[in-house]
Structure formats: structure tokens, C-alpha cells
Design a protein around this motif. Sequence first.
Motif, PDB file in Angstrom:
ATOM      1  N   ILE A  29       0.798  -1.268  -0.040  1.00 25.34           N
ATOM      2  CA  ILE A  29       0.001   0.086   0.002  1.00 25.34           C
ATOM      3  C   ILE A  29       0.996   1.361  -0.281  1.00 25.34           C
ATOM      4  N   ARG A  30       1.962   1.098   0.946  1.00 29.38           N
ATOM      5  CA  ARG A  30       2.471   2.394   1.035  1.00 29.38           C
ATOM      6  C   ARG A  30       3.578   2.535  -0.140  1.00 29.38           C
ATOM      7  N   GLU A  33       1.515   4.041  -3.079  1.00 30.48           N
ATOM      8  CA  GLU A  33       1.274   5.419  -2.609  1.00 30.48           C
ATOM      9  C   GLU A  33       2.441   6.341  -3.077  1.00 30.48           C
ATOM     10  N   GLU A  34       3.769   5.689  -2.691  1.00 31.89           N
ATOM     11  CA  GLU A  34       4.719   6.672  -3.057  1.00 31.89           C
ATOM     12  C   GLU A  34       5.298   6.711  -4.233  1.00 31.89           C
ATOM     13  N   GLN A  38       0.700   9.463  -4.580  1.00 30.83           N
ATOM     14  CA  GLN A  38      -0.632   9.269  -3.999  1.00 30.83           C
ATOM     15  C   GLN A  38      -1.827   8.940  -4.739  1.00 30.83           C
ATOM     16  N   SER A  41      -4.161   4.815  -3.784  1.00 29.70           N
ATOM     17  CA  SER A  41      -4.153   4.871  -2.254  1.00 29.70           C
ATOM     18  C   SER A  41      -5.249   3.674  -1.823  1.00 29.70           C
ATOM     19  N   LYS A  43      -6.880   0.880   0.224  1.00 31.73           N
ATOM     20  CA  LYS A  43      -7.390   0.460   1.511  1.00 31.73           C
ATOM     21  C   LYS A  43      -7.122  -1.030   1.706  1.00 31.73           C
TER      22      LYS A  43
END
Length: 112
Positions: A29-30, A33-34, A38, A41, A43
Motif C-alpha cells: 500500500i505504501r 502511494e509513494e 498518492q 491509495s 485500503k
Amino acid sequence: MDKKMMAMSTAMLLLKLLEEEDMYGYQMIRKLEERSSQVFSLKEGTLYPILHSLEEQEAVESYEHQAETGRMRKYYRLTKKGGKLLQKKKEEWETYERAVHDVMKGGVSFAL
């Protein structure tokens, strides 16, 4: 980003991350995003059904590993089948991307 467009590419993006290294869910997930500034993103409620589907297709496999904190984490790794699926999805995406680009660049503009 439109959710339908995002759904179309999410499995491919997860496979790409796992091609580079084994990862656990939150890490994926991170990293998404990175790398996407973003735009992507996810869940957990979106991520894990995709990972489970990829496991059912034998594109990824999971295993538990103890983190530095002592906590057990479930990691995912790409399988050979997953590598082939990633290649297929990349080719499909490139075809789609080219077609959209061709439509968007051509034709008559009716700008006011």
C-alpha cells in the motif's frame, strides 16, 4: 482517478511490486502511494481481495515471516505463473494505452 480505471490496473501494479521483492500488505500500500504520488491509495479492504484472487490463480504465494519487531507478517511473492501473468497484463495495458493515445491525439478539435 476513476475507480474503474484504477481497478483495471491494480493487479498488474501489485504483480510489478512483487516482481521486485517480496512484500507484506501494508508495505505494498505504501509503496504504491509513494511511487504514484498518492494517486494509488488502496485500503486493506481493496488490497487483500486482489491478493487472494492472485493466490487462487497461483500468480502469488504467501508465507509468514517474523519482522524486526518480533511480529509475524504475511508476505507475498511472485510465482513463475505470476511473472507470465504480469507480462500478459503489461502487454494488454500497452495496447490499451496506445489506443487511448491514438484517439486523443488525432481528429478534429472543436475547441471554442
